[in-house]
Design an enzyme around this catalytic site. Structure first.
Site, PDB file in Angstrom:
ATOM      1  N   ASN A   1       0.811  -1.133   0.087  1.00  0.00           N
ATOM      2  CA  ASN A   1      -0.242   0.213  -0.083  1.00  0.00           C
ATOM      3  C   ASN A   1       0.993   1.156  -0.068  1.00  0.00           C
ATOM      4  O   ASN A   1       1.311   1.569   1.207  1.00  0.00           O
ATOM      5  CB  ASN A   1      -0.881  -0.051   1.201  1.00  0.00           C
ATOM      6  CG  ASN A   1      -1.831   1.098   1.150  1.00  0.00           C
ATOM      7  OD1 ASN A   1      -1.817   1.920   0.335  1.00  0.00           O
ATOM      8  ND2 ASN A   1      -2.390   1.472   2.494  1.00  0.00           N
TER       9      ASN A   1
ATOM     10  N   GLU B   1      -6.812   5.013   7.421  1.00  0.00           N
ATOM     11  CA  GLU B   1      -6.465   6.493   7.036  1.00  0.00           C
ATOM     12  C   GLU B   1      -7.802   6.915   6.329  1.00  0.00           C
ATOM     13  O   GLU B   1      -8.424   8.134   6.441  1.00  0.00           O
ATOM     14  CB  GLU B   1      -5.292   6.541   6.298  1.00  0.00           C
ATOM     15  CG  GLU B   1      -3.945   6.309   6.996  1.00  0.00           C
ATOM     16  CD  GLU B   1      -2.811   5.690   6.389  1.00  0.00           C
ATOM     17  OE1 GLU B   1      -2.758   5.931   5.080  1.00  0.00           O
ATOM     18  OE2 GLU B   1      -2.051   5.281   7.147  1.00  0.00           O
TER      19      GLU B   1
ATOM     20  N   SER C   1       3.265  -1.873  10.130  1.00  0.00           N
ATOM     21  CA  SER C   1       4.917  -2.106  10.461  1.00  0.00           C
ATOM     22  C   SER C   1       5.538  -3.605  10.049  1.00  0.00           C
ATOM     23  O   SER C   1       6.308  -3.937  10.881  1.00  0.00           O
ATOM     24  CB  SER C   1       5.359  -1.815  11.822  1.00  0.00           C
ATOM     25  OG  SER C   1       4.864  -0.229  11.882  1.00  0.00           O
TER      26      SER C   1
ATOM     27  N   HIS D   1      -9.445   1.275   4.796  1.00  0.00           N
ATOM     28  CA  HIS D   1      -8.324   1.628   5.346  1.00  0.00           C
ATOM     29  C   HIS D   1      -8.536   2.571   6.779  1.00  0.00           C
ATOM     30  O   HIS D   1      -9.141   3.459   6.598  1.00  0.00           O
ATOM     31  CB  HIS D   1      -7.258   2.055   4.489  1.00  0.00           C
ATOM     32  CG  HIS D   1      -5.887   2.061   5.063  1.00  0.00           C
ATOM     33  ND1 HIS D   1      -5.339   3.165   5.850  1.00  0.00           N
ATOM     34  CD2 HIS D   1      -4.686   1.084   5.044  1.00  0.00           C
ATOM     35  CE1 HIS D   1      -4.199   2.800   6.310  1.00  0.00           C
ATOM     36  NE2 HIS D   1      -3.776   1.568   5.569  1.00  0.00           N
TER      37      HIS D   1
ATOM     38  N   GLU E   1      -5.466  -4.741  10.329  1.00  0.00           N
ATOM     39  CA  GLU E   1      -4.282  -3.747  10.728  1.00  0.00           C
ATOM     40  C   GLU E   1      -4.653  -3.050  11.913  1.00  0.00           C
ATOM     41  O   GLU E   1      -5.561  -2.012  12.151  1.00  0.00           O
ATOM     42  CB  GLU E   1      -4.460  -2.545   9.365  1.00  0.00           C
ATOM     43  CG  GLU E   1      -4.236  -3.552   8.088  1.00  0.00           C
ATOM     44  CD  GLU E   1      -3.639  -2.261   7.111  1.00  0.00           C
ATOM     45  OE1 GLU E   1      -2.502  -2.638   6.569  1.00  0.00           O
ATOM     46  OE2 GLU E   1      -4.192  -1.482   6.867  1.00  0.00           O
TER      47      GLU E   1
ATOM     48  N   GLY F   1       2.542   2.555  10.670  1.00  0.00           N
ATOM     49  CA  GLY F   1       3.280   3.274  10.279  1.00  0.00           C
ATOM     50  C   GLY F   1       4.285   3.956  11.649  1.00  0.00           C
ATOM     51  O   GLY F   1       4.887   4.892  11.646  1.00  0.00           O
TER      52      GLY F   1
ATOM     53  N   LYS G   1       0.044   4.408  -0.617  1.00  0.00           N
ATOM     54  CA  LYS G   1      -0.439   5.333   0.072  1.00  0.00           C
ATOM     55  C   LYS G   1      -0.150   6.728  -1.253  1.00  0.00           C
ATOM     56  O   LYS G   1      -0.167   6.323  -2.198  1.00  0.00           O
ATOM     57  CB  LYS G   1      -0.116   5.967   1.562  1.00  0.00           C
ATOM     58  CG  LYS G   1      -0.030   4.433   2.307  1.00  0.00           C
ATOM     59  CD  LYS G   1      -0.054   4.764   3.869  1.00  0.00           C
ATOM     60  CE  LYS G   1      -0.134   3.544   4.598  1.00  0.00           C
ATOM     61  NZ  LYS G   1      -0.019   3.598   5.902  1.00  0.00           N
TER      62      LYS G   1
HETATM   63  P1  PGA Z   1       2.923   0.390   7.361  1.00  0.00           P
HETATM   64  O1  PGA Z   1       1.421   0.532   6.784  1.00  0.00           O
HETATM   65  O2  PGA Z   1       3.461  -0.700   7.047  1.00  0.00           O
HETATM   66  O3  PGA Z   1       3.555   1.600   7.043  1.00  0.00           O
HETATM   67  O4  PGA Z   1       2.695   0.243   8.738  1.00  0.00           O
HETATM   68  C1  PGA Z   1       0.433  -0.237   6.732  1.00  0.00           C
HETATM   69  C2  PGA Z   1      -0.763   0.018   6.065  1.00  0.00           C
HETATM   70  O5  PGA Z   1      -1.291   1.217   6.242  1.00  0.00           O
HETATM   71  O6  PGA Z   1      -1.568  -0.410   5.091  1.00  0.00           O
END
Ligand code: PGA
Length: 255
Positions: free
Chosen positions: A9, A97, A213, A95, A167, A173, A11
């Site tokens: 992903n 976000e 992560s 997601h 998640e 992140g 983003k």
């Molecule tokens: P990350 O993001 O691996 O940077 O923690 C995962 C995601 O948001 O799908």
């Protein structure tokens, strides 16, 4: 059929030039991948990246969002039909976000899932709890409710076409990963829910990804858990070496 998958992903990262270079680099490093690999790229890159993966059946492309209506006066939006016509197979929906910054809730996400399935896309449905919920030991209830609402009114045949990504928001992140035990426990919980509601066969064949992560140094132990079928990878999917290593980790999970 293997349940294993690694989805990146990106983003809102990479220009089209950078994105094309990144996909080329990953494909060169990995060759024929030992698992399904999905690139979740910004909308403006969907067509170009789809061209790069065409003819490579273990690679596919995901949109990061789509609109719940078929067409109409929704300036700036992209429909499921547009994605399908462009050869896109997957769409990331729900997601955290999108939930946090664009006020998406499971009722809206449910409509998007239905639309995606009707059009022939595979939704990668994201769920996960925030830190305060985890600390209050309420995570199974909250995630269970998210999954229930997002899949409400779907038939077992429809649910069989969905990928779920767990998640935990506190792990996205942040560099803090869920432990393999925490990931396994939630994946087991989700799979049991699916089994109870939609049947044991649907549950047994469902791909449930872990996200938050995921890095080369934790992927192998996470993916070794029986119900963790791979990862939805943010930051590490932007580095060809790291993403390639995570793909290899997923490929070796059930040798
Ligand atoms: P990350 O993001 O691996 O940077 O923690 C995962 C995601 O948001 O799908």
């Amino acid at each position: 059929m293997s349940r294993t998958m690694v989805a990146g992903n990106w983003k809102m990262n990479t220009t089209p030039t950078q994105g094309t270079a990144l996909v080329r680099e990953v494909m060169e490093k990995v060759g024929n991948p030992p698992t399904k690999v999905v690139f979740g790229v910004p909308a403006i890159q969907l067509l170009a990246v789809q061209k790069l993966v065409e003819g490579h059946p273990n690679y596919a492309v995901a949109a990061q969002n789509m609109h719940q209506e078929q067409s109409g006066a929704y300036t700036g939006e992209i429909s499921a039909e547009m994605l399908v016509d462009a050869g896109i197979e997957y769409v990331i929906l729900g997601h955290s976000e999108r939930r946090d910054y664009f006020a998406e809730d499971d009722e809206l996400i449910n409509r998007k899932i239905i639309r995606a399935l009707e059009a022939g896309l595979t939704p990668i449905y994201c769920c996960g709890e925030k830190l305060d919920i985890r600390e209050a030991n309420n995570h199974e209830v909250v995630v269970g409710k998210q999954v229930e609402e997002a899949l409400s009114s779907l038939s077992p045949e429809q649910v069989a076409k969905i990928v779920i990504a767990y998640e935990p928001v506190w792990a996205i992140g942040t560099g803090v990963t869920a432990s393999k035990e925490q990931a396994q426990a939630m994946h087991d919980h989700i799979r049991r829910m699916i089994s109870n509601q939609f049947g044991s066969e649907v549950a047994a064949n469902m791909t449930i990804l872990y996200g938050g992560s995921v890095k080369p140094d934790n992927a192998t132990e996470l993916f070794a858990e029986p119900d963790v079928d791979g990862g939805l990878v943010g930051g590490a999917s932007l580095k060809a070496d790291d993403f390639a290593a995570i793909i290899q980790a997923a490929g070796s999970r059930r040798s």
